[in-house]
Design a protein around this motif. Sequence first.
Motif, PDB file in Angstrom:
ATOM      1  N   THR A  41     -19.415  33.283   1.409  1.00 12.97           N
ATOM      2  CA  THR A  41     -18.935  35.148   1.573  1.00 12.97           C
ATOM      3  C   THR A  41     -17.560  34.862   1.735  1.00 12.97           C
ATOM      4  O   THR A  41     -16.088  35.671   2.332  1.00 12.97           O
ATOM      5  N   ARG A  42     -17.006  33.766   1.785  1.00 16.04           N
ATOM      6  CA  ARG A  42     -16.032  32.934   2.697  1.00 16.04           C
ATOM      7  C   ARG A  42     -14.714  33.707   1.413  1.00 16.04           C
ATOM      8  O   ARG A  42     -14.876  33.733  -0.002  1.00 16.04           O
ATOM      9  N   GLU A  43     -13.279  33.498   1.914  1.00 20.94           N
ATOM     10  CA  GLU A  43     -12.539  34.266   1.143  1.00 20.94           C
ATOM     11  C   GLU A  43     -12.101  33.127  -0.311  1.00 20.94           C
ATOM     12  O   GLU A  43     -12.500  31.597   0.205  1.00 20.94           O
ATOM     13  N   ARG A  44     -11.846  33.395  -1.389  1.00 22.11           N
ATOM     14  CA  ARG A  44     -11.296  31.919  -2.557  1.00 22.11           C
ATOM     15  C   ARG A  44     -10.205  31.960  -2.199  1.00 22.11           C
ATOM     16  O   ARG A  44      -9.199  32.630  -1.527  1.00 22.11           O
ATOM     17  N   ARG A  45      -9.803  30.478  -2.208  1.00 26.66           N
ATOM     18  CA  ARG A  45      -8.535  29.847  -2.182  1.00 26.66           C
ATOM     19  C   ARG A  45      -8.031  29.700  -3.391  1.00 26.66           C
ATOM     20  O   ARG A  45      -8.655  29.943  -4.154  1.00 26.66           O
ATOM     21  N   ALA A  46      -6.597  29.464  -2.770  1.00 30.11           N
ATOM     22  CA  ALA A  46      -5.977  29.553  -4.278  1.00 30.11           C
ATOM     23  C   ALA A  46      -6.750  27.327  -5.339  1.00 30.11           C
ATOM     24  O   ALA A  46      -7.025  27.116  -5.122  1.00 30.11           O
ATOM     25  N   GLY A  47      -6.967  28.671  -7.228  1.00 33.47           N
ATOM     26  CA  GLY A  47      -6.772  27.382  -7.382  1.00 33.47           C
ATOM     27  C   GLY A  47      -8.599  27.675  -7.616  1.00 33.47           C
ATOM     28  O   GLY A  47      -8.695  26.427  -8.557  1.00 33.47           O
ATOM     29  N   GLU A  48      -9.162  28.107  -6.491  1.00 36.22           N
ATOM     30  CA  GLU A  48     -10.484  27.949  -6.709  1.00 36.22           C
ATOM     31  C   GLU A  48     -11.068  28.808  -7.588  1.00 36.22           C
ATOM     32  O   GLU A  48     -10.692  29.927  -8.277  1.00 36.22           O
ATOM     33  N   GLN A  49     -12.474  28.694  -8.195  1.00 38.09           N
ATOM     34  CA  GLN A  49     -13.156  29.516  -9.571  1.00 38.09           C
ATOM     35  C   GLN A  49     -13.927  29.643  -9.294  1.00 38.09           C
ATOM     36  O   GLN A  49     -15.472  28.775  -8.477  1.00 38.09           O
ATOM     37  N   ASP A  50     -14.442  30.714  -9.446  1.00 37.89           N
ATOM     38  CA  ASP A  50     -15.965  31.281  -9.629  1.00 37.89           C
ATOM     39  C   ASP A  50     -17.241  31.285  -9.879  1.00 37.89           C
ATOM     40  O   ASP A  50     -16.601  30.538 -11.453  1.00 37.89           O
ATOM     41  N   GLY A  51     -18.251  30.713  -9.187  1.00 39.82           N
ATOM     42  CA  GLY A  51     -18.616  29.613 -10.560  1.00 39.82           C
ATOM     43  C   GLY A  51     -18.993  28.054 -10.607  1.00 39.82           C
ATOM     44  O   GLY A  51     -19.611  27.433 -11.465  1.00 39.82           O
ATOM     45  N   VAL A  52     -17.748  27.865 -10.287  1.00 34.23           N
ATOM     46  CA  VAL A  52     -16.931  26.180 -10.567  1.00 34.23           C
ATOM     47  C   VAL A  52     -17.272  25.976  -8.635  1.00 34.23           C
ATOM     48  O   VAL A  52     -17.593  24.402  -9.228  1.00 34.23           O
ATOM     49  N   ASP A  53     -16.214  26.566  -8.147  1.00 37.05           N
ATOM     50  CA  ASP A  53     -15.877  25.713  -6.509  1.00 37.05           C
ATOM     51  C   ASP A  53     -17.401  26.421  -5.758  1.00 37.05           C
ATOM     52  O   ASP A  53     -17.109  25.695  -4.939  1.00 37.05           O
ATOM     53  N   TYR A  54     -17.307  27.516  -5.755  1.00 36.98           N
ATOM     54  CA  TYR A  54     -18.113  27.872  -5.393  1.00 36.98           C
ATOM     55  C   TYR A  54     -18.735  29.516  -6.283  1.00 36.98           C
ATOM     56  O   TYR A  54     -18.319  30.091  -7.390  1.00 36.98           O
TER      57      TYR A  54
END
Length: 204
Positions: A41-54
């Motif tokens: 539930t944490r905020e997505r950080r710069a460069g992170e992708q849904d389904g790849v990083d979390y």
Amino acid sequence: MMDENGILFVLSGPSGVGKGTVRKKLFERADDLAYSISMTTRERRAGEQDGVDYFYKTHEQFEKLIADNELLEHARFVNNYYGTPRKYVEDTLAAGKDIFLEIEVQGAMQVKENFPKGVFIFLFPPSLEELKDRIMSRATESPDAVLKRLKEARSEIEMMDAYDYVVVNDDVERAVTKIQSIIQSEHCRRERIAKQYKKLLEDG
């Protein structure tokens, strides 16, 4: 002949034993493993992708997944949830792909309760003295925090009986080789391939 479904491998052990290092080295060697992507539930950080990083969810979505038993394990850290989504794991296994989960001991026990047919590997330190040295070498924790981690490590080591295999991490390359051997051995288990052999006999 390989079994149709993949296998869930769970690597666990006390903090400081080197789980992350061993997992990274394993994935450098093995290109036929899928890594278990966590949900948060944490905020997505710069460069992170849904389904790849979390897999990113709201608190409400995450709490509904907990209520619906859609997570193999979950925990809460600093007001955010983290967990392992059951559907992602089951879909990956159904596609015939092995999936690898690196996790703390408490989380591994949740996974074992919710998915007992997984293969559980305990990464063991060469000694408690070396484990203490590894934790202290991080230089990020106070002496009191180090002592607390060591106390937790002792209690986690006592849970080793809940695992299928134990690998001593006295050398990263050697530990990875042992884990690869475990993966190969599990695919050769009679019960995993008996169904296909029986089908061969029926077709013949």
